[in-house]
Scaffold this active site. Structure first.
Site, PDB file in Angstrom:
ATOM      1  N   ASN A   7      48.745  27.876  45.104  1.00  0.00           N
ATOM      2  CA  ASN A   7      48.113  27.794  43.782  1.00  0.00           C
ATOM      3  C   ASN A   7      49.157  28.211  42.749  1.00  0.00           C
ATOM      4  OD1 ASN A   7      46.621  28.072  41.475  1.00  0.00           O
ATOM      5  ND2 ASN A   7      45.063  29.408  42.363  1.00  0.00           N
ATOM      6  N   ARG A  91      46.320  23.528  45.017  1.00  0.00           N
ATOM      7  CA  ARG A  91      45.314  23.478  43.958  1.00  0.00           C
ATOM      8  C   ARG A  91      45.953  22.742  42.775  1.00  0.00           C
ATOM      9  NH1 ARG A  91      44.167  27.762  39.427  1.00  0.00           N
ATOM     10  NH2 ARG A  91      42.284  26.865  38.560  1.00  0.00           N
ATOM     11  N   HIS A 180      36.876  25.006  37.892  1.00  0.00           N
ATOM     12  CA  HIS A 180      36.341  25.852  38.983  1.00  0.00           C
ATOM     13  C   HIS A 180      35.553  25.012  39.988  1.00  0.00           C
ATOM     14  CE1 HIS A 180      36.048  29.353  35.843  1.00  0.00           C
ATOM     15  NE2 HIS A 180      37.181  29.477  36.533  1.00  0.00           N
ATOM     16  N   ARG A 241      38.471  34.452  26.520  1.00  0.00           N
ATOM     17  CA  ARG A 241      38.190  33.175  25.840  1.00  0.00           C
ATOM     18  C   ARG A 241      36.827  33.232  25.152  1.00  0.00           C
ATOM     19  NH1 ARG A 241      39.146  29.975  31.115  1.00  0.00           N
ATOM     20  NH2 ARG A 241      41.345  30.389  31.463  1.00  0.00           N
ATOM     21  N   GLU A 385      38.078  30.156  47.262  1.00  0.00           N
ATOM     22  CA  GLU A 385      38.685  28.885  46.894  1.00  0.00           C
ATOM     23  C   GLU A 385      39.798  28.488  47.868  1.00  0.00           C
ATOM     24  OE1 GLU A 385      38.609  30.512  42.763  1.00  0.00           O
ATOM     25  OE2 GLU A 385      38.627  28.405  42.212  1.00  0.00           O
TER      26      GLU A 385
END
Ligand code: AMP
Length: 398
Positions: A7, A91, A180, A241, A385
């Protein structure tokens, strides 16, 4: 089979070597500050301690070379040679409309990922560098790209279109994509399994609440809506965010504070969310929960506003699916922060949600946190993940 999961971020790289038979990790770690002074590699073999080695990493190729060296070194390596790595799963953040599922990496796939770079200018180029570095260092080892956006490609047009001139969709592919996806897919399947039902028979809402946060509506095993959009800035309030705001606020702040568009974007991405709301106290819910319990007003506002936004999306997605059978909380906050789960569930009485407070205070593996007479099953389910990427890689390469 041993599958290396990579990743790549713009200046970091997370890795895990997973045995696909046992589905356990054999070794894992992280390279930090790639291309910046003070780069270091963290390496941990299963059953061993974390080792941190400071080593210059001018680029991702060097970072991957150091990862492979750590995995195979005589003293602490988890494998004897690179020939024990059977496949690599990468990923990839943005697959645009080109990828609705994971795919074996070929030169054509690399070109198609490059064409999505505009949509994720910080992430996709880093992902491609990781792919290129692995191809150079492990020639002939099959590689698979697993996209953050792919699971959401089943959304209908009414969920993914913005109220903008249609020509912008045609010219620039401006639409909602969602992120996601690997986690939403993994957790929705896991929830169906835990409920003893088939995904095709369920309406599920997955709340992935980490530093980045998003909600998805999964009907009959397919995503029908999700809260992130063209970029991961839309939707929930996150660590730093803003999530959804009135778009006119951007111009307002730019004028008042004499800021450029880039500076306003940095403000919305890095200085907002629960961090900004809490008066720059922290983006970490461990700190916010402590401050909440001490009565810190801004921390209370931050945690309550965050939870309220999650509950609003749950309501919206219940409407989108005309009902809901299960709600899952996952990722750092969703798995660990009972306070947020409780505050969200307090809004859901109209759905017949009843929280089991004792179960909600637990930690660890998949746990039902609703009472037996709750009309909707509510759970927390740890996401994984890396394992999801390894499974996809196995399925496409074995
Ligand atoms: P993630 O992005 O999924 O790794 O989630 C990271 C975030 O999870 C952190 O920034 C924290 O806000 C939150 N988190 C992690 N551990 C805990 C905990 N024990 N209690 C509350 N929040 C936590």
């Amino acid at each position: 089979m041993n599958i290396l999961v990579i990743n790549c971020g713009s200046s970091s790289l997370k890795y895990q070597l997973i045995n696909s038979d046992t589905e356990q990790w054999i070794a894992k770690g992280l390279c930090e500050r790639i291309g910046i002074d003070g780069s270091q590699i963290v390496y941990q073999k299963a059953g061993g301690d974390k080792e941190v080695t400071v080593s210059p990493m001018p680029d991702h190729t060097e970072a991957i070379r150091l990862v492979l060296e750590a995995l195979t070194n005589d003293k602490t390596g988890a494998i004897k040679s690179l020939s024990e790595i059977d496949a690599v799963g990468h990923r990839v953040v943005h697959g645009g409309e080109k990828f609705s599922s994971s795919t074996v990496i070929t030169p054509e796939v690399i070109e198609a990922i490059k064409e999505c770079n505009d949509l994720a200018p910080l992430h996709n180029p880093a992902n491609l560098i990781g792919i290129d570095a692995c191809a150079k260092l492990m020639p002939g080892v099959p590689m698979v790209a697993v996209f953050d956006t792919a699971f959401h490609q089943t959304m209908p047009a009414e969920a993914y279109m913005y109220g903008l001139p249609y020509s912008y969709y045609e010219k620039y592919k401006i639409r909602r994509y969602g992120f996601h996806g690997t986690s939403h897919s993994f957790v929705s399947k896991k929830m169906a399994e835990d409920m003893g039902k088939k995904p095709e028979d369920l309406k599920l809402i997955i709340c992935h609440l980490g530093n980045g946060a998003s909600v998805s509506a999964v009907k009959n095993g397919k995503c029908v809506d999700t809260s992130m959009g063209l970029t991961p800035l839309e939707g929930l309030i996150m660590g730093t965010r803003s999530g959804d705001i009135d778009p006119a606020i951007m111009e307002f702040i730019a004028h008042k504070e004499n800021k450029s568009i880039d500076e306003v974007m940095t403000l919305l991405n890095k200085k907002s969310g629960v961090y900004g709301l809490s008066g720059d106290l922290s983006s970490d819910f461990r700190d916010l929960e402590d401050a909440y319990n001490e009565g810190n007003e801004k921390a209370i506002i931050a945690v309550k506003t965050f939870s309220y936004r999650v509950a609003k999306y749950v309501g919206a997605y219940t409407a989108a699916m005309n009902g809901v059978d299960g709600i899952a909380f996952t990722a750092g906050v969703g798995e660990n922060c009972g306070l947020v789960r409780k505050l969200v569930c307090e809004y859901l009485g109209y759905l017949g949600v009843k929280l089991d407070e004792a179960a909600n205070s637990k930690r660890g593996e998949d746990t039902v946190i609703s009472t037996p007479d709750s009309k909707v099953c509510v759970m927390f389910i740890p996401t994984n993940e890396e394992l999801a990427i390894a499974r996809e890689t196995l399925a496409l390469t074995k």
